[in-house]
Design a protein around this motif. Structure first.
Motif, PDB file in Angstrom:
ATOM      1  N   ALA A   1       0.821  -1.212   0.000  1.00 24.78           N
ATOM      2  CA  ALA A   1       0.000   0.000   0.000  1.00 24.78           C
ATOM      3  C   ALA A   1       0.858   1.266   0.000  1.00 24.78           C
ATOM      4  O   ALA A   1       0.451   2.289  -0.554  1.00 24.78           O
ATOM      5  CB  ALA A   1      -0.924  -0.009   1.214  1.00 24.78           C
ATOM      6  N   ARG A   2       2.039   1.216   0.588  1.00 30.91           N
ATOM      7  CA  ARG A   2       2.889   2.398   0.710  1.00 30.91           C
ATOM      8  C   ARG A   2       3.998   2.475  -0.345  1.00 30.91           C
ATOM      9  O   ARG A   2       4.750   3.447  -0.373  1.00 30.91           O
ATOM     10  CB  ARG A   2       3.526   2.425   2.095  1.00 30.91           C
ATOM     11  N   TYR A   3       4.089   1.485  -1.180  1.00 25.71           N
ATOM     12  CA  TYR A   3       5.168   1.451  -2.171  1.00 25.71           C
ATOM     13  C   TYR A   3       4.995   2.584  -3.174  1.00 25.71           C
ATOM     14  O   TYR A   3       3.909   2.816  -3.697  1.00 25.71           O
ATOM     15  CB  TYR A   3       5.181   0.102  -2.886  1.00 25.71           C
ATOM     16  N   ASP A   4       6.085   3.272  -3.445  1.00 22.84           N
ATOM     17  CA  ASP A   4       6.099   4.362  -4.413  1.00 22.84           C
ATOM     18  C   ASP A   4       6.690   3.822  -5.718  1.00 22.84           C
ATOM     19  O   ASP A   4       7.813   3.310  -5.725  1.00 22.84           O
ATOM     20  CB  ASP A   4       6.943   5.513  -3.856  1.00 22.84           C
ATOM     21  N   LEU A   5       5.954   3.954  -6.794  1.00 25.14           N
ATOM     22  CA  LEU A   5       6.403   3.399  -8.075  1.00 25.14           C
ATOM     23  C   LEU A   5       7.668   4.056  -8.609  1.00 25.14           C
ATOM     24  O   LEU A   5       8.311   3.515  -9.509  1.00 25.14           O
ATOM     25  CB  LEU A   5       5.280   3.505  -9.112  1.00 25.14           C
ATOM     26  N   SER A   6       8.048   5.186  -8.080  1.00 24.62           N
ATOM     27  CA  SER A   6       9.282   5.821  -8.535  1.00 24.62           C
ATOM     28  C   SER A   6      10.521   5.190  -7.897  1.00 24.62           C
ATOM     29  O   SER A   6      11.643   5.505  -8.287  1.00 24.62           O
ATOM     30  CB  SER A   6       9.256   7.322  -8.222  1.00 24.62           C
ATOM     31  N   ARG A   7      10.322   4.296  -6.932  1.00 26.62           N
ATOM     32  CA  ARG A   7      11.451   3.607  -6.292  1.00 26.62           C
ATOM     33  C   ARG A   7      12.079   2.639  -7.287  1.00 26.62           C
ATOM     34  O   ARG A   7      11.370   1.959  -8.022  1.00 26.62           O
ATOM     35  CB  ARG A   7      10.978   2.837  -5.060  1.00 26.62           C
ATOM     36  N   PRO A   8      13.409   2.534  -7.258  1.00 25.33           N
ATOM     37  CA  PRO A   8      14.054   1.618  -8.211  1.00 25.33           C
ATOM     38  C   PRO A   8      14.029   0.153  -7.778  1.00 25.33           C
ATOM     39  O   PRO A   8      14.131  -0.732  -8.621  1.00 25.33           O
ATOM     40  CB  PRO A   8      15.502   2.127  -8.255  1.00 25.33           C
ATOM     41  N   GLU A   9      13.885  -0.120  -6.459  1.00 22.63           N
ATOM     42  CA  GLU A   9      13.967  -1.508  -6.000  1.00 22.63           C
ATOM     43  C   GLU A   9      12.644  -2.240  -6.151  1.00 22.63           C
ATOM     44  O   GLU A   9      11.607  -1.634  -6.362  1.00 22.63           O
ATOM     45  CB  GLU A   9      14.448  -1.579  -4.545  1.00 22.63           C
ATOM     46  N   ARG A  10      12.734  -3.549  -6.026  1.00 18.13           N
ATOM     47  CA  ARG A  10      11.558  -4.402  -6.103  1.00 18.13           C
ATOM     48  C   ARG A  10      10.764  -4.315  -4.810  1.00 18.13           C
ATOM     49  O   ARG A  10      11.280  -3.899  -3.765  1.00 18.13           O
ATOM     50  CB  ARG A  10      11.974  -5.861  -6.343  1.00 18.13           C
ATOM     51  N   VAL A  11       9.540  -4.770  -4.843  1.00 15.89           N
ATOM     52  CA  VAL A  11       8.675  -4.753  -3.664  1.00 15.89           C
ATOM     53  C   VAL A  11       9.264  -5.608  -2.556  1.00 15.89           C
ATOM     54  O   VAL A  11       9.189  -5.247  -1.375  1.00 15.89           O
ATOM     55  CB  VAL A  11       7.249  -5.242  -4.023  1.00 15.89           C
ATOM     56  N   SER A  12       9.875  -6.723  -2.910  1.00 17.70           N
ATOM     57  CA  SER A  12      10.416  -7.612  -1.878  1.00 17.70           C
ATOM     58  C   SER A  12      11.471  -6.904  -1.038  1.00 17.70           C
ATOM     59  O   SER A  12      11.514  -7.080   0.183  1.00 17.70           O
ATOM     60  CB  SER A  12      10.982  -8.883  -2.505  1.00 17.70           C
ATOM     61  N   SER A  13      12.322  -6.111  -1.647  1.00 13.63           N
ATOM     62  CA  SER A  13      13.345  -5.379  -0.895  1.00 13.63           C
ATOM     63  C   SER A  13      12.700  -4.334   0.011  1.00 13.63           C
ATOM     64  O   SER A  13      13.107  -4.157   1.156  1.00 13.63           O
ATOM     65  CB  SER A  13      14.306  -4.679  -1.851  1.00 13.63           C
ATOM     66  N   PHE A  14      11.709  -3.648  -0.498  1.00 12.73           N
ATOM     67  CA  PHE A  14      11.014  -2.628   0.276  1.00 12.73           C
ATOM     68  C   PHE A  14      10.189  -3.255   1.399  1.00 12.73           C
ATOM     69  O   PHE A  14      10.124  -2.746   2.511  1.00 12.73           O
ATOM     70  CB  PHE A  14      10.104  -1.814  -0.653  1.00 12.73           C
ATOM     71  N   ALA A  15       9.584  -4.388   1.114  1.00 10.50           N
ATOM     72  CA  ALA A  15       8.663  -5.016   2.062  1.00 10.50           C
ATOM     73  C   ALA A  15       9.356  -5.729   3.201  1.00 10.50           C
ATOM     74  O   ALA A  15       8.751  -5.939   4.258  1.00 10.50           O
ATOM     75  CB  ALA A  15       7.754  -6.000   1.327  1.00 10.50           C
ATOM     76  N   GLU A  16      10.603  -6.092   3.033  1.00  7.91           N
ATOM     77  CA  GLU A  16      11.287  -6.877   4.061  1.00  7.91           C
ATOM     78  C   GLU A  16      11.263  -6.191   5.424  1.00  7.91           C
ATOM     79  O   GLU A  16      10.967  -6.810   6.446  1.00  7.91           O
ATOM     80  CB  GLU A  16      12.726  -7.156   3.633  1.00  7.91           C
ATOM     81  N   GLY A  17      11.532  -4.915   5.462  1.00  7.50           N
ATOM     82  CA  GLY A  17      11.507  -4.172   6.722  1.00  7.50           C
ATOM     83  C   GLY A  17      10.115  -4.088   7.315  1.00  7.50           C
ATOM     84  O   GLY A  17       9.933  -4.183   8.537  1.00  7.50           O
ATOM     85  N   TRP A  18       9.119  -3.902   6.460  1.00  7.78           N
ATOM     86  CA  TRP A  18       7.733  -3.841   6.934  1.00  7.78           C
ATOM     87  C   TRP A  18       7.286  -5.174   7.518  1.00  7.78           C
ATOM     88  O   TRP A  18       6.597  -5.225   8.536  1.00  7.78           O
ATOM     89  CB  TRP A  18       6.800  -3.439   5.790  1.00  7.78           C
ATOM     90  N   ILE A  19       7.684  -6.260   6.875  1.00 11.44           N
ATOM     91  CA  ILE A  19       7.310  -7.595   7.362  1.00 11.44           C
ATOM     92  C   ILE A  19       7.979  -7.874   8.699  1.00 11.44           C
ATOM     93  O   ILE A  19       7.331  -8.315   9.655  1.00 11.44           O
ATOM     94  CB  ILE A  19       7.685  -8.674   6.310  1.00 11.44           C
TER      95      ILE A  19
END
Length: 133
Positions: A87-105
């Protein structure tokens, strides 16, 4: 192993049957989730994203396995973190969702453990110890 434990184990193993997404497909689903006008389109995109990242949630949850906390509860908490990341992922980020989501999980699982594991307090005085025994 009881029937409940076997059922939980099967449920967790079934999460590994999901396929991985390509980077382009993942971005398209994120765009659909964030910009879809219909709730059905948002839900469909979220479902595919959620299922494709289930292995990541289980892998992170298994690192937090402790006595007294059910693995399914850890996985459930991890899925809440995954949803927050999607829900918070910004499409302008270069990394994949998995990299971004790891901290949230990890954060969601840690929060669940903190809220559901009681602190063992030892008696502080001789009088209290006498009452307790």
């Amino acid at each position: 192993m009881g029937d409940d434990a076997r059922g939980a184990d099967r449920a967790i193993r079934s999460l590994f049957d999901r396929s991985n997404l390509s980077a382009d497909r993942e971005r398209a689903l994120l765009a659909a989730f964030q910009g879809a006008a219909s709730e059905d389109a948002r839900h469909a995109a979220l479902t595919v994203l959620w299922e494709s990242h289930a292995k990541l949630v289980v892998a992170i949850a298994s690192r937090f396995r402790r006595a007294g906390i059910d693995m399914l509860d850890l996985v459930g908490a991890g899925h809440l973190g995954l949803y927050a990341a999607i829900a918070r992922y910004d499409l302008s980020r270069p990394e994949r969702v998995s990299s971004f989501a790891e901290g949230w999980i990890r954060g969601a699982i840690s929060d669940h453990i903190r809220r559901h594991s009681g602190v063992l307090r030892l008696p502080e005085s001789d009088g209290y110890r006498q009452l307790a025994h």
